[in-house]
Design an enzyme around this catalytic site. Sequence first.
Site, PDB file in Angstrom:
ATOM      1  N   LYS A 117       0.833  -1.216   0.000  1.00  0.00           N
ATOM      2  CA  LYS A 117       0.000   0.000   0.000  1.00  0.00           C
ATOM      3  C   LYS A 117       0.867   1.265   0.000  1.00  0.00           C
ATOM      4  CE  LYS A 117      -2.099  -1.201   3.834  1.00  0.00           C
ATOM      5  NZ  LYS A 117      -1.367  -2.474   4.077  1.00  0.00           N
TER       6      LYS A 117
ATOM      7  N   ARG B 143      11.644  -1.959  11.254  1.00  0.00           N
ATOM      8  CA  ARG B 143      10.588  -1.714  12.242  1.00  0.00           C
ATOM      9  C   ARG B 143      10.470  -2.862  13.245  1.00  0.00           C
ATOM     10  NH1 ARG B 143       5.404  -0.036   8.723  1.00  0.00           N
ATOM     11  NH2 ARG B 143       4.421  -1.251  10.383  1.00  0.00           N
TER      12      ARG B 143
ATOM     13  N   ARG C 277      11.531  -5.750   4.853  1.00  0.00           N
ATOM     14  CA  ARG C 277      11.266  -4.312   4.685  1.00  0.00           C
ATOM     15  C   ARG C 277      12.233  -3.484   5.534  1.00  0.00           C
ATOM     16  NH1 ARG C 277       5.302  -1.999   5.307  1.00  0.00           N
ATOM     17  NH2 ARG C 277       5.403  -2.977   7.365  1.00  0.00           N
TER      18      ARG C 277
ATOM     19  N   ARG D  89      -0.148  -9.408  13.376  1.00  0.00           N
ATOM     20  CA  ARG D  89      -0.734  -8.408  12.467  1.00  0.00           C
ATOM     21  C   ARG D  89      -1.545  -9.096  11.371  1.00  0.00           C
ATOM     22  NH1 ARG D  89       4.504  -5.672  10.768  1.00  0.00           N
ATOM     23  NH2 ARG D  89       3.295  -4.206   9.538  1.00  0.00           N
TER      24      ARG D  89
ATOM     25  N   ARG E 295      -9.442   0.103   9.143  1.00  0.00           N
ATOM     26  CA  ARG E 295      -8.962  -1.266   9.352  1.00  0.00           C
ATOM     27  C   ARG E 295      -9.998  -2.120  10.080  1.00  0.00           C
ATOM     28  NH1 ARG E 295      -3.081   0.031   9.229  1.00  0.00           N
ATOM     29  NH2 ARG E 295      -1.892  -1.876   9.214  1.00  0.00           N
TER      30      ARG E 295
HETATM   31  P1  ADP Z   1       2.242  -1.873   3.193  1.00  0.00           P
HETATM   32  O1  ADP Z   1       2.237  -0.361   3.148  1.00  0.00           O
HETATM   33  O2  ADP Z   1       1.033  -2.473   2.522  1.00  0.00           O
HETATM   34  O3  ADP Z   1       2.476  -2.423   4.563  1.00  0.00           O
HETATM   35  P2  ADP Z   1       4.783  -1.595   1.774  1.00  0.00           P
HETATM   36  O4  ADP Z   1       4.461  -0.714   0.617  1.00  0.00           O
HETATM   37  O5  ADP Z   1       5.531  -0.995   2.911  1.00  0.00           O
HETATM   38  O6  ADP Z   1       3.463  -2.364   2.307  1.00  0.00           O
HETATM   39  O7  ADP Z   1       5.598  -2.835   1.190  1.00  0.00           O
HETATM   40  C1  ADP Z   1       6.096  -3.870   2.041  1.00  0.00           C
HETATM   41  C2  ADP Z   1       7.487  -4.281   1.580  1.00  0.00           C
HETATM   42  O8  ADP Z   1       7.396  -4.921   0.313  1.00  0.00           O
HETATM   43  C3  ADP Z   1       8.454  -3.122   1.406  1.00  0.00           C
HETATM   44  O9  ADP Z   1       9.728  -3.589   1.787  1.00  0.00           O
HETATM   45  C4  ADP Z   1       8.401  -2.815  -0.100  1.00  0.00           C
HETATM   46  O10 ADP Z   1       9.648  -2.290  -0.565  1.00  0.00           O
HETATM   47  C5  ADP Z   1       8.128  -4.193  -0.691  1.00  0.00           C
HETATM   48  N1  ADP Z   1       7.239  -4.152  -1.856  1.00  0.00           N
HETATM   49  C6  ADP Z   1       6.128  -3.398  -2.002  1.00  0.00           C
HETATM   50  N2  ADP Z   1       5.537  -3.654  -3.192  1.00  0.00           N
HETATM   51  C7  ADP Z   1       6.283  -4.622  -3.791  1.00  0.00           C
HETATM   52  C8  ADP Z   1       6.178  -5.338  -5.032  1.00  0.00           C
HETATM   53  N3  ADP Z   1       5.180  -5.104  -5.887  1.00  0.00           N
HETATM   54  N4  ADP Z   1       7.137  -6.269  -5.311  1.00  0.00           N
HETATM   55  C9  ADP Z   1       8.137  -6.503  -4.425  1.00  0.00           C
HETATM   56  N5  ADP Z   1       8.292  -5.863  -3.247  1.00  0.00           N
HETATM   57  C10 ADP Z   1       7.372  -4.935  -2.920  1.00  0.00           C
HETATM   58  P1  AMP Z   2       1.112   0.080   9.254  1.00  0.00           P
HETATM   59  O1  AMP Z   2       2.237   1.064   9.188  1.00  0.00           O
HETATM   60  O2  AMP Z   2      -0.061   0.443   8.383  1.00  0.00           O
HETATM   61  O3  AMP Z   2       1.592  -1.354   9.015  1.00  0.00           O
HETATM   62  O4  AMP Z   2       0.543   0.135  10.747  1.00  0.00           O
HETATM   63  C1  AMP Z   2       1.384  -0.203  11.833  1.00  0.00           C
HETATM   64  C2  AMP Z   2       0.548  -0.425  13.073  1.00  0.00           C
HETATM   65  O5  AMP Z   2      -0.150   0.796  13.432  1.00  0.00           O
HETATM   66  C3  AMP Z   2      -0.559  -1.469  12.987  1.00  0.00           C
HETATM   67  O6  AMP Z   2      -0.075  -2.789  13.190  1.00  0.00           O
HETATM   68  C4  AMP Z   2      -1.505  -1.018  14.095  1.00  0.00           C
HETATM   69  O7  AMP Z   2      -1.009  -1.361  15.371  1.00  0.00           O
HETATM   70  C5  AMP Z   2      -1.434   0.510  13.982  1.00  0.00           C
HETATM   71  N1  AMP Z   2      -2.462   1.059  13.074  1.00  0.00           N
HETATM   72  C6  AMP Z   2      -2.263   1.727  11.909  1.00  0.00           C
HETATM   73  N2  AMP Z   2      -3.428   2.085  11.363  1.00  0.00           N
HETATM   74  C7  AMP Z   2      -4.399   1.613  12.190  1.00  0.00           C
HETATM   75  C8  AMP Z   2      -5.824   1.637  12.159  1.00  0.00           C
HETATM   76  N3  AMP Z   2      -6.500   2.219  11.156  1.00  0.00           N
HETATM   77  N4  AMP Z   2      -6.485   1.040  13.181  1.00  0.00           N
HETATM   78  C9  AMP Z   2      -5.849   0.465  14.197  1.00  0.00           C
HETATM   79  N5  AMP Z   2      -4.513   0.397  14.290  1.00  0.00           N
HETATM   80  C10 AMP Z   2      -3.787   0.964  13.290  1.00  0.00           C
END
Ligand code: ADP
Ligand code: AMP
Length: 221
Positions: free
Chosen positions: A19, A167, A134, A178, A99
């Site tokens: 995302k 992280r 990541r 998660r 969420r």
């Molecule tokens: P989210 O915001 O849904 O938690 P991220 O955008 O942070 O996910 O992506 C999670 C990990 O996967 C990051 O390390 C990112 O660089 C990698 N990633 C995201 N999209 C792709 C893709 N299409 N192919 C390979 N790796 C990806």
């Molecule tokens: P993210 O960066 O989106 O992976 O979110 C990291 C963490 O933040 C999640 O695992 C939750 O603990 C918290 N969080 C983020 N967005 C929400 C939401 N909309 N509702 C509840 N918890 C959230």
Amino acid sequence: MSSSSPNRMILLGAPGAGKGTVAKGLVDHLQVTHLSTGDMLRAAIKAGTEVGMLAKTFMDRGALVPDDVMVALIAERVGQDDCKAADGSAKFLLDGFPRTLPQADALDDRGLGPDAVIYLKVDVDVIVERLTGRRSCPGCGAPYHVTFRRPKVDGICDICETALVHRSDDQEGPIRKRLDAYNGQTAPLVDRYRAQLVAIDGNQSPSDVLKDVLVAVSAAG
Ligand code: ADP
Ligand code: AMP
């Protein structure tokens, strides 16, 4: 810049679905503010606010932060000027919110339900590989990956030159929790939003995912 994109967009998908990555690409193409609730909470933790301290106790163990906290946070944020279109109506790209079903209700109650929901569908083994590898920028939130998206200089953000971090919730235990929270509390939103939802194959390369999302967004605009 396109002017035909929907005003209120939601990126839906499991943690690690991509995302944040797709959002960074979308804001380069569309005039829209990207709101990542995860980034907002991490900023609150860094600033040592009351909300940040409370959120940390949930985030560290991979649990969702309570709905009332999240709704207050997002309601305040979407009222700001950078979340308004030229005609004054609300315009934003939500990433990580809603969420839960009550969070979705809270958007509807405020007349802020989405015009388009982009659902990134990704296989679970791919998600785990993405999350464990990541690396994140605590400065601007840009996501990197040890294999799939390496920064130009090892350990340093290409955009703002901040040192990247692994992280604390991108470790095996919290990742499992998660994913459980996603399956139990967030996945029901797919059905809730079926009228506005476009499913995208998120297993593809980042550029192919972005290409498909841009097509979906312009069709919904
Ligand atoms: P989210 O915001 O849904 O938690 P991220 O955008 O942070 O996910 O992506 C999670 C990990 O996967 C990051 O390390 C990112 O660089 C990698 N990633 C995201 N999209 C792709 C893709 N299409 N192919 C390979 N790796 C990806
Ligand atoms: P993210 O960066 O989106 O992976 O979110 C990291 C963490 O933040 C999640 O695992 C939750 O603990 C918290 N969080 C983020 N967005 C929400 C939401 N909309 N509702 C509840 N918890 C959230």
